[in-house]
Design a protein around this motif. Sequence first.
Motif, PDB file in Angstrom:
ATOM      1  N   UNK A 190      -2.244  -8.623   1.754  1.00  0.00           N
ATOM      2  CA  UNK A 190      -3.078  -8.984   2.899  1.00  0.00           C
ATOM      3  C   UNK A 190      -4.051 -10.078   2.457  1.00  0.00           C
ATOM      4  N   UNK A 191      -4.181 -11.090   3.268  1.00  0.00           N
ATOM      5  CA  UNK A 191      -5.006 -12.226   2.865  1.00  0.00           C
ATOM      6  C   UNK A 191      -6.487 -11.866   2.775  1.00  0.00           C
ATOM      7  N   UNK A 192      -6.977 -11.055   3.701  1.00  0.00           N
ATOM      8  CA  UNK A 192      -8.385 -10.660   3.661  1.00  0.00           C
ATOM      9  C   UNK A 192      -8.681  -9.823   2.421  1.00  0.00           C
ATOM     10  N   UNK A 193      -7.742  -8.944   2.058  1.00  0.00           N
ATOM     11  CA  UNK A 193      -7.943  -8.087   0.894  1.00  0.00           C
ATOM     12  C   UNK A 193      -7.979  -8.920  -0.387  1.00  0.00           C
ATOM     13  N   UNK A 194      -7.223  -9.993  -0.417  1.00  0.00           N
ATOM     14  CA  UNK A 194      -7.212 -10.846  -1.601  1.00  0.00           C
ATOM     15  C   UNK A 194      -8.425 -11.772  -1.665  1.00  0.00           C
ATOM     16  N   UNK A 195      -8.881 -12.222  -0.514  1.00  0.00           N
ATOM     17  CA  UNK A 195     -10.082 -13.063  -0.491  1.00  0.00           C
ATOM     18  C   UNK A 195     -11.301 -12.315  -1.023  1.00  0.00           C
ATOM     19  N   UNK A 196     -11.337 -11.008  -0.760  1.00  0.00           N
ATOM     20  CA  UNK A 196     -12.471 -10.188  -1.175  1.00  0.00           C
ATOM     21  C   UNK A 196     -11.986  -9.061  -2.088  1.00  0.00           C
ATOM     22  N   UNK A 197     -11.106  -9.430  -3.025  1.00  0.00           N
ATOM     23  CA  UNK A 197     -10.495  -8.427  -3.905  1.00  0.00           C
ATOM     24  C   UNK A 197     -11.533  -7.649  -4.693  1.00  0.00           C
ATOM     25  N   UNK A 198     -12.622  -8.302  -5.099  1.00  0.00           N
ATOM     26  CA  UNK A 198     -13.638  -7.601  -5.867  1.00  0.00           C
ATOM     27  C   UNK A 198     -14.248  -6.463  -5.060  1.00  0.00           C
ATOM     28  N   UNK A 199     -14.517  -6.723  -3.799  1.00  0.00           N
ATOM     29  CA  UNK A 199     -15.116  -5.697  -2.949  1.00  0.00           C
ATOM     30  C   UNK A 199     -14.107  -4.606  -2.585  1.00  0.00           C
ATOM     31  N   UNK A 200     -12.879  -5.008  -2.281  1.00  0.00           N
ATOM     32  CA  UNK A 200     -11.879  -4.025  -1.891  1.00  0.00           C
ATOM     33  C   UNK A 200     -11.513  -3.082  -3.036  1.00  0.00           C
ATOM     34  N   UNK A 201     -11.635  -3.539  -4.255  1.00  0.00           N
ATOM     35  CA  UNK A 201     -11.263  -2.722  -5.408  1.00  0.00           C
ATOM     36  C   UNK A 201     -12.422  -1.898  -5.961  1.00  0.00           C
ATOM     37  N   UNK A 202     -13.607  -2.104  -5.434  1.00  0.00           N
ATOM     38  CA  UNK A 202     -14.790  -1.411  -5.945  1.00  0.00           C
ATOM     39  C   UNK A 202     -15.125  -0.219  -5.060  1.00  0.00           C
ATOM     40  N   UNK A 203     -14.991   1.009  -5.573  1.00  0.00           N
ATOM     41  CA  UNK A 203     -15.295   2.192  -4.759  1.00  0.00           C
ATOM     42  C   UNK A 203     -16.738   2.266  -4.297  1.00  0.00           C
ATOM     43  N   UNK A 204     -17.601   1.489  -4.917  1.00  0.00           N
ATOM     44  CA  UNK A 204     -19.011   1.500  -4.528  1.00  0.00           C
ATOM     45  C   UNK A 204     -19.349   0.398  -3.527  1.00  0.00           C
ATOM     46  N   UNK A 205     -18.368  -0.363  -3.084  1.00  0.00           N
ATOM     47  CA  UNK A 205     -18.644  -1.522  -2.234  1.00  0.00           C
ATOM     48  C   UNK A 205     -19.002  -1.141  -0.809  1.00  0.00           C
ATOM     49  N   UNK A 220     -16.698  -0.685   1.368  1.00  0.00           N
ATOM     50  CA  UNK A 220     -15.511  -0.993   2.162  1.00  0.00           C
ATOM     51  C   UNK A 220     -14.646   0.262   2.242  1.00  0.00           C
ATOM     52  N   UNK A 221     -14.281   0.614   3.462  1.00  0.00           N
ATOM     53  CA  UNK A 221     -13.669   1.909   3.742  1.00  0.00           C
ATOM     54  C   UNK A 221     -12.437   2.195   2.890  1.00  0.00           C
ATOM     55  N   UNK A 222     -11.558   1.210   2.804  1.00  0.00           N
ATOM     56  CA  UNK A 222     -10.260   1.439   2.174  1.00  0.00           C
ATOM     57  C   UNK A 222     -10.380   1.649   0.671  1.00  0.00           C
ATOM     58  N   UNK A 223     -11.471   1.162   0.065  1.00  0.00           N
ATOM     59  CA  UNK A 223     -11.607   1.228  -1.391  1.00  0.00           C
ATOM     60  C   UNK A 223     -11.692   2.653  -1.901  1.00  0.00           C
ATOM     61  N   UNK A 224     -12.125   3.569  -1.034  1.00  0.00           N
ATOM     62  CA  UNK A 224     -12.312   4.950  -1.461  1.00  0.00           C
ATOM     63  C   UNK A 224     -11.112   5.846  -1.134  1.00  0.00           C
ATOM     64  N   UNK A 225     -10.048   5.288  -0.639  1.00  0.00           N
ATOM     65  CA  UNK A 225      -8.911   6.097  -0.213  1.00  0.00           C
ATOM     66  C   UNK A 225      -7.786   6.050  -1.231  1.00  0.00           C
ATOM     67  N   UNK A 226      -7.169   7.186  -1.436  1.00  0.00           N
ATOM     68  CA  UNK A 226      -6.029   7.249  -2.346  1.00  0.00           C
ATOM     69  C   UNK A 226      -4.803   6.625  -1.692  1.00  0.00           C
ATOM     70  N   UNK A 227      -3.897   6.038  -2.476  1.00  0.00           N
ATOM     71  CA  UNK A 227      -2.669   5.484  -1.900  1.00  0.00           C
ATOM     72  C   UNK A 227      -1.849   6.566  -1.200  1.00  0.00           C
TER      73      UNK A 227
END
Length: 397
Positions: free
Chosen positions: A114-129, A131-138
């Motif tokens: 996803x382009x948005x997820x890659x533009x803000x990869x640091x935030x999406x990958x940080x559970x403390x950010x 961002x909702x999806x960062x805290x969810x298990x695959x």
Amino acid sequence: MTIRTTHVGSLPRTERLIEANRERRAGSLDEQGFTAVLQEEVNGVVARQAGLGLTILNDGEYGHAMIDNVDYGAWWTYSFSRFSGLSLEDIARFDVKPPAGREGRLSYSSFAERRDWNLFADAYCDPESGIHIANKNPVAFPTITSAIAYIGEEAVDRDIAGTKAALEAADRPVSDGFVAALSPGSAARIANAHYEDDEAVVWAFAEGLREEYRRITDAGLTVQIDAPDLAEGWDQFAVEPALEDYRAFQRVRIEALNHALEGIDPALVRYHVCWGSWHGPHTTDIPFKDIVDLALEVNANGLTFEAANARHAHEWTIWKDIDLAEGKYLIPGVVSHSTNVVEHPELVAQRIRQFADIVGDERVVASTDCGLGGRIYPSIAWAKLAALTEGARLASK
């Protein structure tokens, strides 16, 4: 008249329902026992909606299966158990092939692209950010390994019976109720190892979903078609596609959906469009003006869409230039699922009037942007619904 109100579908699950789902999966609660608990909780959630003054109600999607005791993603993943031909595979991907001889046609890339997820990869990958999806298990997604066939009759019948019983208990007519179901395009966003191309997958799901749509509407309930794929799909291509190609890609899905709705009164259908429910920047969302005509081609009188989301709140102005066909009405979101701030009723009223002053009070049903269950803390979700009904009361003055 008083402007009508509703919501998009998913509402916060009760602790009792969460525990019942856990016991059911563990085998300590049989189907009969689970159904009894489910009905009592559906009765409660319908009564609570009625108590707030909502006009058009549902079962909170309580009958849709939950994952790990939460309902994030349940709007989609519940369907996995309603089709044969799927095999669970622990790979989150979209792996459809373009039609033979048309290799230039679009096909979905993986979630990770996803382009948005890659533009803000640091935030999406940080559970403390935050961002909702960062805290969810695959979530493990299935692969299509044989011909798709609908096997969800018993499950949807339970949804229907539960909703009707709860409406009766709340002294509300069946016509006040709706049940959510997937669009073919949304259902088809899984890996494919059987069909020749992505279009074949979409049409196979359309054939199966015809049964679900018909059962809901034959019962006198409205079916809400959950179709985030129309708008959200734009961001699911690693490279931004040409708008013309994307519209052609989505037109196939609109045609398949209309096929599935054939013979159903459009007055009993509403079509939900959103840009994905996760709490993120959404900087790569497609503008609504580029796809709204496709949404209006669906054989559904109601159109629900995000209009409170900070990325799309400005788009109410497009309706000044659209001649809404007879029978069609708008269900704009006027409270958001993506912020914990509870909207002031006067702001809600202003948002409602933006639409009502263009198309008329009778052609607006005030709603939420998306489902609130699993996306907003329960007490905040219910406060937002209270603000929604109070805002509609103010707007009606």
